[in-house]
Design an enzyme around this catalytic site. Structure first.
Site, PDB file in Angstrom:
ATOM      1  N   ASN A  10      33.096  41.907  47.209  1.00 21.28           N
ATOM      2  CA  ASN A  10      33.283  42.916  46.167  1.00 21.28           C
ATOM      3  C   ASN A  10      32.058  43.821  46.226  1.00 21.28           C
ATOM      4  OD1 ASN A  10      33.560  44.463  43.919  1.00 21.28           O
ATOM      5  ND2 ASN A  10      33.417  42.763  42.440  1.00 21.28           N
ATOM      6  N   LYS A  12      31.511  46.445  44.669  1.00 25.80           N
ATOM      7  CA  LYS A  12      31.228  47.105  43.382  1.00 25.80           C
ATOM      8  C   LYS A  12      30.960  48.600  43.620  1.00 25.80           C
ATOM      9  CE  LYS A  12      29.873  42.683  41.543  1.00 25.80           C
ATOM     10  NZ  LYS A  12      29.076  41.903  40.585  1.00 25.80           N
ATOM     11  N   HIS A 103      37.971  42.028  36.745  1.00 27.28           N
ATOM     12  CA  HIS A 103      36.582  41.604  36.932  1.00 27.28           C
ATOM     13  C   HIS A 103      35.851  41.684  35.585  1.00 27.28           C
ATOM     14  CE1 HIS A 103      32.413  41.532  38.252  1.00 27.28           C
ATOM     15  NE2 HIS A 103      32.851  40.980  39.365  1.00 27.28           N
ATOM     16  N   GLU A 105      33.076  42.784  34.813  1.00 27.55           N
ATOM     17  CA  GLU A 105      32.450  44.091  34.540  1.00 27.55           C
ATOM     18  C   GLU A 105      33.473  45.077  34.002  1.00 27.55           C
ATOM     19  OE1 GLU A 105      30.753  44.441  38.442  1.00 27.55           O
ATOM     20  OE2 GLU A 105      29.340  42.836  37.975  1.00 27.55           O
ATOM     21  N   GLU A 175      34.662  33.413  37.994  1.00 27.36           N
ATOM     22  CA  GLU A 175      33.331  34.011  38.002  1.00 27.36           C
ATOM     23  C   GLU A 175      32.691  33.829  36.627  1.00 27.36           C
ATOM     24  OE1 GLU A 175      33.251  37.170  41.430  1.00 27.36           O
ATOM     25  OE2 GLU A 175      33.544  38.131  39.492  1.00 27.36           O
ATOM     26  N   GLY A 181      25.313  38.313  39.477  1.00 25.95           N
ATOM     27  CA  GLY A 181      24.171  39.192  39.687  1.00 25.95           C
ATOM     28  C   GLY A 181      22.879  38.689  39.062  1.00 25.95           C
ATOM     29  N   SER A 221      26.599  34.925  42.196  1.00 22.82           N
ATOM     30  CA  SER A 221      25.385  34.594  42.954  1.00 22.82           C
ATOM     31  C   SER A 221      25.648  33.607  44.086  1.00 22.82           C
ATOM     32  CB  SER A 221      24.290  34.081  42.017  1.00 22.82           C
ATOM     33  OG  SER A 221      23.954  35.077  41.061  1.00 22.82           O
TER      34      SER A 221
HETATM   35  P1  13P Z   1      27.095  38.507  42.712  1.00 17.61           P
HETATM   36  O1  13P Z   1      27.491  37.770  43.967  1.00 17.61           O
HETATM   37  O2  13P Z   1      26.251  39.703  42.971  1.00 17.61           O
HETATM   38  O3  13P Z   1      26.568  37.582  41.665  1.00 17.61           O
HETATM   39  O4  13P Z   1      28.466  39.113  42.121  1.00 17.61           O
HETATM   40  C1  13P Z   1      29.569  38.286  42.015  1.00 17.61           C
HETATM   41  C2  13P Z   1      30.726  39.112  41.647  1.00 17.61           C
HETATM   42  O5  13P Z   1      30.778  39.671  40.563  1.00 17.61           O
HETATM   43  C3  13P Z   1      31.794  39.266  42.633  1.00 17.61           C
HETATM   44  O6  13P Z   1      32.905  39.879  42.080  1.00 17.61           O
END
Ligand code: 13P
Length: 261
Positions: A10, A12, A103, A105, A175, A181, A221
């Site tokens: 992803n 982002k 997601h 976010e 997640e 993150g 992560s």
């Molecule tokens: P990170 O791997 O940066 O923690 O992000 C995970 C994520 O949100 C994947 O969709």
């Protein structure tokens, strides 16, 4: 039942077109020998075409990070007066196979709901796209021991009215919001417990066979250093990778860990 591992990146809101081409160009040789794992990269809309071009001749699949859907006269509108939005048909036209939905976010910053994710998942199937449905609890919810309840509500809401024949092809990404993150990963046991719970929820909505067919990725992560122990868990079928998906060597190391699973 053995499920084929699936690792998706992803990206982002990162990567210009040239960056996408470069990253895909680096990934292709690194992943050329990894036939036992499904792999996808999910760039921003504006880099889809560049990534698709760079992916030509490779088995790496293309994903998107969202889509827009609206029902009109009982069908999903694929075009119309929805300024700034992208339909399932447009994603398919851009060579997309997978779409990340719900997601955290998007839930946090853009008000996405389980009902909205459910409609988007149905819109995916109507166009032959496959959804990666994201679920996961916040830190406050975990501290209140609400994790299982939260992911159950999300899973039931996102899969409402989706028949087993389609559900079995969906991917769920667990997640934990507190692990995204942050560098703070769920322990393999914490993740396994939630994955097993989600699979149990699927069995209660559908049946054991459907629940056992659905691939459940872990996200939050995941890095080369922790991927192997997470992927060794029986109900962790792959990863949805954020930060580590932006570096070819790191992403390839995670895919290779999945291949050794
Ligand atoms: P990170 O791997 O940066 O923690 O992000 C995970 C994520 O949100 C994947 O969709």
């Amino acid at each position: 039942m053995s499920r084929r591992p699936f690792v998706a990146g992803n990206w982002k809101m990162n990567m210009l077109r040239a960056d996408a081409e470069k990253l895909v160009g680096e990934l292709k040789p690194l992943l050329a020998g990894t036939d036992s794992v499904d792999v996808a990269v999910c760039p921003v809309y504006t880099a889809l075409a560049a990534a698709a071009g760079a992916l030509a001749g490779s088995k790496i699949m293309l994903g998107a990070q969202n889509l827009h859907t609206v029902e009109s006269d009982g069908a999903f509108a694929q075009s119309g007066a929805y300024t700034g939005e992208i339909s399932a048909e447009m994603l398919k036209d851009a060579c997309v196979a997978w779409v990340i939905l719900g997601h955290s976010e998007r839930r946090q910053y853009f008000g996405e709901t389980d009902a909205g994710v459910n409609a988007k998942a149905k819109a995916c199937f109507a166009q032959g796209l496959l959804p990666i449905v994201c679920v996961g609890e916040t830190l406050a919810e975990r501290d209140l021991e609400q994790t299982n309840a939260v992911v159950e509500v999300q899973t039931r809401g996102c899969f409402a009215g989706i028949p087993a024949a389609q559900a079995k092809d969906c991917v769920i990404a667990y997640e934990p919001v507190w692990a995204i993150g942050t560098g703070r990963t769920a322990t393999p046991q914490q993740a396994q417990d939630v994955h097993a719970h989600i699979r149990g929820v699927l069995a209660s909505i559908y049946d054991e066979a459907t629940a056992n067919a659905v691939r459940i990725q872990y996200g939050g992560s995941m890095k080369p250093g922790n991927a192997a122990e997470l992927l060794a868990q029986p109900d962790i079928d792959g990863g949805l990778i954020g930060g580590a998906a932006l570096k070819a060597a790191d992403f390839a190391a995670i895919v290779n860990a999945a291949a050794k699973r």
